[in-house]
Design a protein around this motif. Structure first.
Motif, mmCIF file in Angstrom:
data_model
loop_
_atom_site.group_PDB
_atom_site.id
_atom_site.type_symbol
_atom_site.label_atom_id
_atom_site.label_comp_id
_atom_site.label_asym_id
_atom_site.label_seq_id
_atom_site.Cartn_x
_atom_site.Cartn_y
_atom_site.Cartn_z
ATOM 1 N N PRO A 50 -49.455 52.042 -86.610
ATOM 2 C CA PRO A 50 -47.912 51.899 -87.206
ATOM 3 C C PRO A 50 -48.025 52.804 -88.499
ATOM 4 O O PRO A 50 -48.714 53.109 -89.292
ATOM 5 N N GLU A 51 -46.964 53.797 -88.371
ATOM 6 C CA GLU A 51 -46.767 54.608 -89.229
ATOM 7 C C GLU A 51 -45.357 54.105 -90.021
ATOM 8 O O GLU A 51 -45.340 54.383 -91.436
ATOM 9 N N LYS A 52 -44.427 53.618 -89.515
ATOM 10 C CA LYS A 52 -43.234 53.043 -89.967
ATOM 11 C C LYS A 52 -42.918 51.801 -89.402
ATOM 12 O O LYS A 52 -43.032 51.877 -88.095
ATOM 13 N N ILE A 53 -42.580 50.893 -90.176
ATOM 14 C CA ILE A 53 -41.777 49.710 -89.684
ATOM 15 C C ILE A 53 -40.515 49.526 -90.203
ATOM 16 O O ILE A 53 -40.323 49.363 -91.333
ATOM 17 N N PHE A 54 -39.439 49.295 -89.279
ATOM 18 C CA PHE A 54 -38.181 48.939 -89.735
ATOM 19 C C PHE A 54 -37.890 47.521 -89.054
ATOM 20 O O PHE A 54 -38.330 47.067 -88.349
ATOM 21 N N TRP A 55 -37.038 47.051 -89.768
ATOM 22 C CA TRP A 55 -36.396 45.370 -89.478
ATOM 23 C C TRP A 55 -34.939 45.354 -89.826
ATOM 24 O O TRP A 55 -34.457 46.012 -90.556
ATOM 25 N N ASP A 56 -34.232 44.458 -89.123
ATOM 26 C CA ASP A 56 -33.008 44.340 -88.984
ATOM 27 C C ASP A 56 -32.504 43.104 -88.598
ATOM 28 O O ASP A 56 -33.377 42.592 -87.834
ATOM 29 N N ILE A 96 -33.320 38.832 -85.190
ATOM 30 C CA ILE A 96 -34.129 39.455 -85.887
ATOM 31 C C ILE A 96 -34.846 40.646 -85.378
ATOM 32 O O ILE A 96 -35.492 40.093 -84.287
ATOM 33 N N ASN A 97 -34.823 41.868 -85.788
ATOM 34 C CA ASN A 97 -35.265 42.762 -84.565
ATOM 35 C C ASN A 97 -36.309 43.811 -85.456
ATOM 36 O O ASN A 97 -36.036 44.246 -86.708
ATOM 37 N N PHE A 98 -37.368 44.073 -84.698
ATOM 38 C CA PHE A 98 -38.195 45.226 -85.528
ATOM 39 C C PHE A 98 -38.634 46.224 -84.676
ATOM 40 O O PHE A 98 -38.639 46.050 -83.432
ATOM 41 N N THR A 99 -38.587 47.481 -85.392
ATOM 42 C CA THR A 99 -39.078 48.755 -84.539
ATOM 43 C C THR A 99 -40.260 49.434 -85.347
ATOM 44 O O THR A 99 -40.092 49.351 -86.407
ATOM 45 N N ILE A 100 -41.176 49.568 -84.439
ATOM 46 C CA ILE A 100 -42.571 50.128 -84.997
ATOM 47 C C ILE A 100 -42.837 51.525 -84.629
ATOM 48 O O ILE A 100 -42.747 52.008 -83.191
ATOM 49 N N ASP A 101 -42.747 52.642 -85.593
ATOM 50 C CA ASP A 101 -43.126 53.885 -85.327
ATOM 51 C C ASP A 101 -44.752 54.134 -85.109
ATOM 52 O O ASP A 101 -45.140 53.598 -86.323
ATOM 53 N N LEU A 102 -45.152 54.630 -84.213
ATOM 54 C CA LEU A 102 -46.810 54.490 -83.938
ATOM 55 C C LEU A 102 -47.324 55.782 -83.671
ATOM 56 O O LEU A 102 -46.592 56.708 -83.421
ATOM 57 N N ASN A 120 -33.718 48.150 -92.441
ATOM 58 C CA ASN A 120 -34.568 48.406 -93.757
ATOM 59 C C ASN A 120 -36.112 48.726 -93.260
ATOM 60 O O ASN A 120 -36.654 48.217 -92.368
ATOM 61 N N GLU A 121 -36.704 49.522 -93.994
ATOM 62 C CA GLU A 121 -37.943 50.041 -93.983
ATOM 63 C C GLU A 121 -38.888 49.209 -94.602
ATOM 64 O O GLU A 121 -38.713 48.737 -95.835
ATOM 65 N N THR A 122 -40.236 48.901 -94.002
ATOM 66 C CA THR A 122 -41.254 48.032 -94.819
ATOM 67 C C THR A 122 -42.479 48.605 -94.559
ATOM 68 O O THR A 122 -42.710 49.453 -93.629
ATOM 69 N N LYS A 123 -43.336 48.171 -95.241
ATOM 70 C CA LYS A 123 -44.829 48.728 -95.045
ATOM 71 C C LYS A 123 -45.586 47.659 -94.359
ATOM 72 O O LYS A 123 -46.812 47.741 -93.822
ATOM 73 N N ALA A 124 -45.341 46.387 -94.171
ATOM 74 C CA ALA A 124 -46.197 45.387 -93.342
ATOM 75 C C ALA A 124 -45.078 43.980 -92.932
ATOM 76 O O ALA A 124 -44.159 43.854 -93.812
ATOM 77 N N ILE A 125 -45.625 43.483 -92.098
ATOM 78 C CA ILE A 125 -44.918 42.560 -91.488
ATOM 79 C C ILE A 125 -46.164 41.337 -91.075
ATOM 80 O O ILE A 125 -47.119 41.591 -90.749
ATOM 81 N N PHE A 126 -45.744 40.030 -91.164
ATOM 82 C CA PHE A 126 -46.457 38.975 -90.883
ATOM 83 C C PHE A 126 -45.611 38.041 -90.159
ATOM 84 O O PHE A 126 -44.775 37.199 -90.904
ATOM 85 N N ILE A 127 -45.796 37.842 -89.025
ATOM 86 C CA ILE A 127 -44.952 36.918 -88.204
ATOM 87 C C ILE A 127 -45.941 35.876 -87.451
ATOM 88 O O ILE A 127 -46.932 36.348 -86.838
ATOM 89 N N SER A 128 -45.532 34.654 -87.796
ATOM 90 C CA SER A 128 -45.983 33.584 -86.930
ATOM 91 C C SER A 128 -45.372 32.615 -86.274
ATOM 92 O O SER A 128 -44.220 32.429 -86.916
ATOM 93 N N ILE A 129 -45.603 32.445 -85.143
ATOM 94 C CA ILE A 129 -44.770 31.510 -84.071
ATOM 95 C C ILE A 129 -45.773 30.433 -83.775
ATOM 96 O O ILE A 129 -46.858 30.569 -83.176
#
Length: 116
Positions: free
Chosen positions: A18-24, A6-12, A34-43
């Motif tokens: 963050p201006e744009k968030i992409f995930w694949d 799972i990969n995330f790319t954040i345009d700042l 895919n573009e999204t407006k928010a992510i919540f990742i817990s490890i």
């Protein structure tokens, strides 16, 4: 051994907001980035017995959608506990919180509609 990524790319912006968030993901049913407006990742850090988390949202994430996102997170957490612990007390607490949050959002939507 099979692997999944799972990969995330954040345009700042210049202020690192963050201006744009992409995930694949390798197992992405939507195929492609895919573009999204928010992510919540817990490890879970089992060594330190604590949470490592990343919570990001874009500047243009609507406040009402952030509320729905929070409700979905709590609902997902409740389902995770059902699947993993079957702890009825914790599940009940989360389900009650989810209902209260949902009712609050419905009340807010009614108030907002009355303003228009």
């Amino acid at each position: 051994m099979l692997k999944s990524e799972i990969n995330f790319t954040i345009d700042l912006d210049q202020s690192r907001i963050p201006e744009k968030i992409f995930w694949d993901a390798t197992e992405n049913p939507n195929e492609g980035i895919n573009e999204t407006k928010a992510i919540f990742i817990s490890i879970w850090d089992h060594y330190h017995k604590g949470l490592l988390g990343i919570n990001l949202w874009t500047k243009d994430m609507p406040v009402d959608e952030m509320g729905h996102f929070a409700v979905d997170i709590v609902g997902n957490l409740s389902q995770m506990l059902k699947d993993s612990t079957q702890d009825p007390k914790m599940i009940s607490i989360l389900e009650d919180a989810c209902k209260q949050m949902t009712n609050h959002l419905k009340e807010q939507e009614k108030q907002d509609q009355g303003k228009n």
